[in-house]
Motif scaffolding. Structure first.
Motif, short mmCIF file in Angstrom:
data_model
loop_
_atom_site.label_atom_id
_atom_site.label_comp_id
_atom_site.label_asym_id
_atom_site.label_seq_id
_atom_site.Cartn_x
_atom_site.Cartn_y
_atom_site.Cartn_z
N ALA A 14 -62.03 12.75 -0.03
CA ALA A 14 -63.38 13.35 -0.94
C ALA A 14 -62.23 13.32 -2.54
O ALA A 14 -62.93 13.36 -3.51
N GLU B 208 -61.45 16.10 9.71
CA GLU B 208 -62.56 16.90 8.84
C GLU B 208 -62.11 17.91 7.73
O GLU B 208 -62.48 17.27 6.52
N THR C 195 -76.97 19.58 6.50
CA THR C 195 -76.30 18.73 5.70
C THR C 195 -77.21 18.99 4.54
O THR C 195 -76.14 18.13 2.81
N SER D 157 -70.86 20.88 5.51
CA SER D 157 -70.45 19.30 4.68
C SER D 157 -70.14 18.19 5.76
O SER D 157 -70.70 18.20 6.95
N THR D 158 -70.83 17.13 4.88
CA THR D 158 -69.80 16.12 6.36
C THR D 158 -69.34 15.31 7.31
O THR D 158 -69.18 15.38 7.99
N ASP E 187 -62.70 15.70 3.62
CA ASP E 187 -63.24 16.85 3.00
C ASP E 187 -62.24 17.22 1.77
O ASP E 187 -62.71 17.17 1.19
N THR E 188 -60.98 17.03 2.17
CA THR E 188 -60.07 17.36 1.38
C THR E 188 -59.74 16.13 0.19
O THR E 188 -59.04 15.63 -0.64
N GLY F 201 -77.15 22.35 2.69
CA GLY F 201 -75.78 21.27 1.87
C GLY F 201 -75.20 22.67 2.61
O GLY F 201 -73.46 23.60 1.81
#
Length: 595
Positions: free
Chosen positions: A65, A57, A282, A288-289, A61-62, A285
């Motif tokens: 992205a 994850e 999702t 996150s994905t 996300d980090t 919002g």
């Protein structure tokens, strides 16, 4: 009389599942250090497994992205390292846990076998040998599945389940609740299935026990079956027990198999619900994905231990009765055992006294009724009477295989209830009509009387009872294997070996229960000198229907309907012209007619 026949199901004391599991786990106490290391490895493996979705994850996300390739590469190396550590430790954990489970199984089997040997004769009188074997072999083997599953999977799965739930709630409580929505339905369904399934598996093990008991008896009596041409009858009996066994298994499995559809439906509906809730969260919002992907992975990790725990639950149900049957025997207390602070029996002189002894086997009909007599040290006493009169019961009480309900049995003035059993029985010898030989060599069967005896001692004992000559004619002499129960030898030869075994034991009190009944007249003459040597200097009780073999006894006691009706020497009893006289004349006339 056996309380439990081959066709009768045994009555097993019931125990709660928690109690059974605790008792099984108590066998891990001697291995505390190894268990601690295994638990440590298990926690590390679980931490690594739980960490992987979280790292994934973070990577999405980090680093993905933000298009941070360097960070993504470092995260990839970290993920591989965590996976590698988990794989290595998991391998050692499984190896050590399986090894530990099998050690525990060996300990349980040893404890069960040792405990059965301490149980009194009434335990063996009340059940066929095959049903005892079913517990020592079949039920312990069934317990192996429960033990391996419990140690190898259940404990790690419980920890995994707890950690996964914690991680899911830390990511998003709403998604976590949606994942757990169908768990209560699953638990309720499993509860109702378990109630029915437990009874069916218990019934199945009873039928398996009956099958093993029938098979054991059938093969033990194969000569009688073939001699009377009753193979077809035994086949029908075997078919009946096999069908009972088969139907019991199939019925239990059908009910148990309802577990898996319930689990699959709950899993499927839970997954659909998570995806629907995740989709809306999702879009709004709220998550996150990367969180949704991590949650999807945690969802699989949630249901994997649930499935494994359900598998353990079914294993517990199917093998629970096996554990109950094992602990049922382990909880049995011997009815004949040493009293507290039992005194060690000194060297026996041989005085025997019965004081107003009354004894019954089943609580109804008396085997002995207010019997009193005295035997002096060194006397040779014969017990005669009709079958079932109580002769063997008297000798069994002297050996303390049973205790009288009323009265006392004394040896050299000692109440045998108060003396150490080993110190008593080690100074006694019993020779039965049905001589039992172990499936080993002639030499080892004779040495059973005294395990410290040398080969020279064994040969001397065999020569003393005139067994040496026929032994030397065997294929390998004293090293000849006699086969199971001594089937390779004649009945007379078996009894000669048992005489040698008794002589080697050098008992202070000797009991001969029809011990010469299977020896032909020629062999009997040869062995009489050996018997005289065997009886010299020790108290002996001889049970015999062949009255010609007991004429030289110091005392003859006539037993009838549990009472001593006559007592005296051969000549004295003939002069009385009572029961003994009638038996003697009837036997003499029968032999004369036969001649």
């Amino acid at each position: 009389m056996a309380v439990n026949s081959i066709d009768k199901d045994e009555v097993i004391s019931k125990q709660s599942k928690l109690t059974v599991i605790r008792r099984i786990l108590s066998y891990l106490k001697p291995y505390k250090l190894k268990v601690s290391v295994i638990i440590l490895f298990m926690l590390i493996v679980m931490a690594c497994s739980i960490l992987i979705p979280y790292l994934l994850e973070v990577a999405i996300d980090t680093y993905v992205a933000n298009k941070d390739l360097a960070g993504l590469g470092k995260m990839g190396i970290l993920l591989l390292s965590v996976s590698f550590i988990a794989m290595i430790l998991s391998k050692f954990r499984l190896l050590w846990m399986n090894e530990l489970a099998n050690k525990v199984l060996v300990n349980i089997r040893h404890e069960l076998y040792s405990h059965i040997q301490t149980l009194s004769f009434n335990f063996f009188d009340s059940r066929p040998v095959g049903k005892i074997l079913a517990r020592v072999v079949g039920d312990v083997n069934s317990l192996q599945n429960l033990l391996n599953t419990c140690i190898t999977n259940t404990i790690p799965d419980l920890f995994t389940l707890i950690l996964v739930v914690i991680m899911m709630f830390s990511l998003n409580p709403k998604l976590a609740l949606s994942c757990l929505a169908f768990i209560p339905i699953l638990m309720i369904s499993m509860f109702f299935i378990e109630i029915k399934s437990t009874k069916l598996w218990s019934a199945f093990r009873q039928k398996r026990s009956n099958l093993i008991a029938f098979s054991h008896e059938s093969f033990s009596g194969i000569k009688v079956t073939e001699g009377f041409n009753k193979e077809k009858l035994k086949e029908e009996g075997f078919d009946f027990h096999v069908n009972e066994h088969y139907n019991g298994f199939v019925t239990a499995v059908k009910i148990q198999d309802f577990f898996w559809p319930v689990i699959d439906i709950s899993h499927g509906l839970g997954t659909v619900l998570v995806l629907l809730v995740g989709y809306y969260l999702t879009r709004s919002g709220e998550i996150s994905t990367g969180v949704l992907i991590a949650f999807t992975m945690y969802l699989g990790m949630l249901w994997r231990p649930i499935t494994n725990l359900a598998n353990f639950y079914t294993t517990l149900i199917s093998n629970f009765s096996a554990a109950e049957r094992i602990f049922d025997i382990l909880d049995m207390e011997p009815t004949i055992e040493n009293v507290e602070n039992a005194e060690v029996m000194p060297k026996i002189k041989g005085d025997i006294e019965f004081e107003d002894v009354t004894f019954f086997y089943d609580g109804n009909s008396k085997a002995l009724d207010d019997v009193s007599f005295t035997i002096k040290a060194g006397e040779k006493v014969a017990l005669v009477g009709e079958t079932g009169a109580g002769k063997t019961t008297i000798t069994s009480l002297i050996s303390r295989f049973y205790d009288p309900q009323i009265g006392r049995v004394l040896i050299d003035g000692h109440d045998i209830k108060n003396v150490d059993l080993e110190s008593l029985r080690s100074q006694m010898g019993i020779m039965l009509q049905d001589t039992f030989l172990f499936s080993c060599s002639v030499k080892e069967n004779i040495r059973y009387g005294n395990l410290n005896a040398t080969d020279e001692d064994i040969i001397r004992a065999a020569k003393a009872v005139n067994a040496h000559d026929f032994i030397m004619q065997l294929e390998d002499g004293y090293d000849t294997n006699v086969n199971e129960r001594g089937s390779r030898l004649s009945l007379g030869q078996r009894q000669l070996i048992s005489f040698a075994r008794a002589l080697l034991a050098n008992p202070r009190i000797l009991i001969l229960d029809e011990a010469t009944s299977n020896i032909d007249t020629y062999t009997e003459r040869l062995v009489q000198k050996g018997i005289q040597k065997l009886l010299l200097g020790r108290t002996s009780l001889v049970i015999a229907h062949r009255l010609s073999t007991i004429r030289d006894c110091d005392k003859i006691m006539v037993v009838s309907h549990g009472c001593i009706t006559e007592c005296g020497t051969h000549e004295e009893l003939l002069k009385l012209k009572g029961t003994y006289y009638s038996l003697y004349i009837a036997q003499y006339s029968f032999l004369s007619e036969g001649a």
